[in-house]
Design an enzyme around this catalytic site. Sequence first.
Site, short mmCIF file in Angstrom:
data_model
loop_
_atom_site.label_atom_id
_atom_site.label_comp_id
_atom_site.label_asym_id
_atom_site.label_seq_id
_atom_site.Cartn_x
_atom_site.Cartn_y
_atom_site.Cartn_z
N SER A 1 0.85 -1.19 0.00
CA SER A 1 0.00 0.00 0.00
C SER A 1 0.89 1.25 0.00
CB SER A 1 -0.93 -0.02 1.20
OG SER A 1 -0.17 -0.10 2.37
N GLY B 1 -3.90 7.26 -5.03
CA GLY B 1 -4.77 8.44 -5.00
C GLY B 1 -4.24 9.55 -5.88
N ASP C 1 -6.18 -8.55 -0.74
CA ASP C 1 -6.82 -8.32 0.56
C ASP C 1 -8.21 -8.97 0.53
OD1 ASP C 1 -4.72 -6.65 1.05
OD2 ASP C 1 -5.87 -4.78 0.83
N LYS D 1 9.46 -9.41 -10.17
CA LYS D 1 8.67 -10.57 -9.75
C LYS D 1 7.42 -10.20 -8.93
CE LYS D 1 10.04 -14.47 -10.28
NZ LYS D 1 10.00 -15.16 -11.58
N GLY E 1 -9.08 19.94 15.76
CA GLY E 1 -8.79 18.75 16.56
C GLY E 1 -9.92 18.46 17.52
N CYS F 1 -10.97 26.15 13.29
CA CYS F 1 -11.91 25.37 14.08
C CYS F 1 -11.50 25.31 15.56
CB CYS F 1 -12.08 23.98 13.45
SG CYS F 1 -13.68 23.25 13.87
N GLY G 1 -8.66 25.63 16.67
CA GLY G 1 -7.70 26.73 16.81
C GLY G 1 -8.40 28.04 17.08
N HIS H 1 -13.16 24.94 8.13
CA HIS H 1 -11.89 24.40 7.62
C HIS H 1 -11.62 24.93 6.21
CE1 HIS H 1 -11.17 21.44 10.84
NE2 HIS H 1 -12.49 21.50 10.96
N GLU I 1 -8.92 25.10 4.68
CA GLU I 1 -7.92 24.29 3.94
C GLU I 1 -8.58 23.33 2.96
OE1 GLU I 1 -8.70 23.94 7.11
OE2 GLU I 1 -8.63 21.87 7.80
N1 GLN Z 1 -13.47 19.69 18.92
C1 GLN Z 1 -14.02 20.94 18.48
C2 GLN Z 1 -15.52 20.83 18.26
O1 GLN Z 1 -16.05 19.76 18.21
C3 GLN Z 1 -13.33 21.40 17.22
C4 GLN Z 1 -13.50 20.49 16.06
C5 GLN Z 1 -12.51 20.74 14.96
O2 GLN Z 1 -11.51 21.41 15.15
N2 GLN Z 1 -12.76 20.18 13.80
O3 GLN Z 1 -16.19 21.82 18.12
#
Ligand code: GLN
Length: 531
Positions: free
Chosen positions: A13, A18, A146, A188, A353, A380, A382, A506, A508
């Site tokens: 893999s 992709g 697989d 091979k 996060g 988010c 952040g 987000h 990005e």
């Molecule tokens: N954990 C935070 C929330 O649930 C932020 C989520 C994130 O950063 N995607 O609101």
Amino acid sequence: MAKYVFITGGVVSSLGKGITAASIGTLLKKRGFRVSIIKVDPYLNVDAGTMNPFQHGEVFVTDDGSETDLDLGHYERFIDESLGSENTITTGKIYSRVIEKERRGVYLGGTVQVIPHITNDIQDRLVAAGDGRDIVIVEIGGTVGDIEGLPFLEAIRQMSSRVGRENVMYCHVTLIPWLEAAKELKTKPTQHSVGELRRIGILPNLLICRTSHAMTEDMKNKIALFCTVPPEAVIEVMDEPTIYNVPMSLHRQSVDDLILKTFSEPRGEEPDLSDWIGIVDRFMNAPKTVEIALVGKYIQHKDAYLSVVEALYHAGISHNVKVKVRSVESTDVEEKGVDAMLSGVDGILIPGGFGNRGIEGKIATVRYAREKKLPLLGICLGMQMMVIEFARNVCHLAGAHSQEMDPATVHPVIHLMDEQVGIDKLGGTMRLGAYNCDLVPGTRAQIAYGTDKISERHRHRYEFNNTYKQRLEDAGLKVSGVCEGRDLVEIVELPEHPWFVGGQFHGELKSRPTRPHPLFKAFVGASIENK
Ligand code: GLN
């Protein structure tokens, strides 16, 4: 009727299937075809939403709120189109629909089986995705052999009967390993993996050979002979300094021509790849470097912040600078201190996060950026940490918290709204997918976007608590973006700071190499000025 390019992987893999699928998409789209790309993931999860970034890297989110494999991000960046739920298929998704139909009695007492019920459901989805498209590229995750991939391979084999042999082709991405002791490339494993494909009735038309050393003509001829493909269909793809070079590498070896020849499609004009060549050139030859700290919590996994890093590169390309990313684990900020981890960077980005680990390190990072006047982009989680830090240290709201960090907090400046509470067992529904946001004229965000209304993708549970809005604004935090038609704060910034902007979404996910995301572009611009 749409034609199908199926992409399978052999030997190991992580060969870049992709990127290969996405690059073929770029070439065919540039040839004027209407292209779509589908990722098949043979795992049992219904979608990637519940998956830990430590295992699979980032979760990519589409406009329609699907939580998907990160390959969809590559596809969107390469073919410059927004994809959705129909572009992602998992074993979990297929089985849930078949089992749900079985419970409703749709199969009229028949025995429900992998063949034909599961394989038919897979094919139905592939056929539906071909609607309004000329060519559909389908990448099958995992490696041939697989167990969980078998129903998908059987389904794509059957597709040649369903839509006609002339409308399907099979492309196998395989490894030609270099044996250091023998100083030789070995064919091979590829022969074995093509043998495995043939055993289940798939004869590949095209072999994409990933290798670290150039292959000789003899070697290509040998692979062609053993694998029953013409020698010109043995394509060599070496590691590239940037993934954005892969379309050019495939085009040089006439992969787009070969595909169109297989489909008996007119080959038309050469694709115009000048914008891609320009991107690679600027990426490789940027005269200056700007260093950005990425303060996250899944730093060990190289793909956990894939789209964030790509978006930084896109912004760098547009400013003609090289972006060097310093990956910083936020728990290290807690243990070793801000100076040890962050000194010398030109700008700081705090990505999204979940959960509590490393949170105080992020808050300390916000304070560092605010006090040192370093450009800061919060995404988010952040952004939520920017609000908490400001509430604590500028508004002196002792104990300001996010409810996610401490459900019993007295000052939940980031909270679950009443209507969300208790909806699912995680304590609230997620806000997922695209939402419109109104921007406040004259703010940094509005100037960066150059428009008053934007659409951005969300994936979060917690929200800015409006109870504290006035207090925070009075202390100098500017709300520069609000959700259209709803009283939800989406962007905050500090007018007195060189560049301090946090968004609840987000950005990005919508950045493209040819169209950098406005906030990333403005952030990297401010970081260059700060240098
Ligand atoms: N954990 C935070 C929330 O649930 C932020 C989520 C994130 O950063 N995607 O609101």
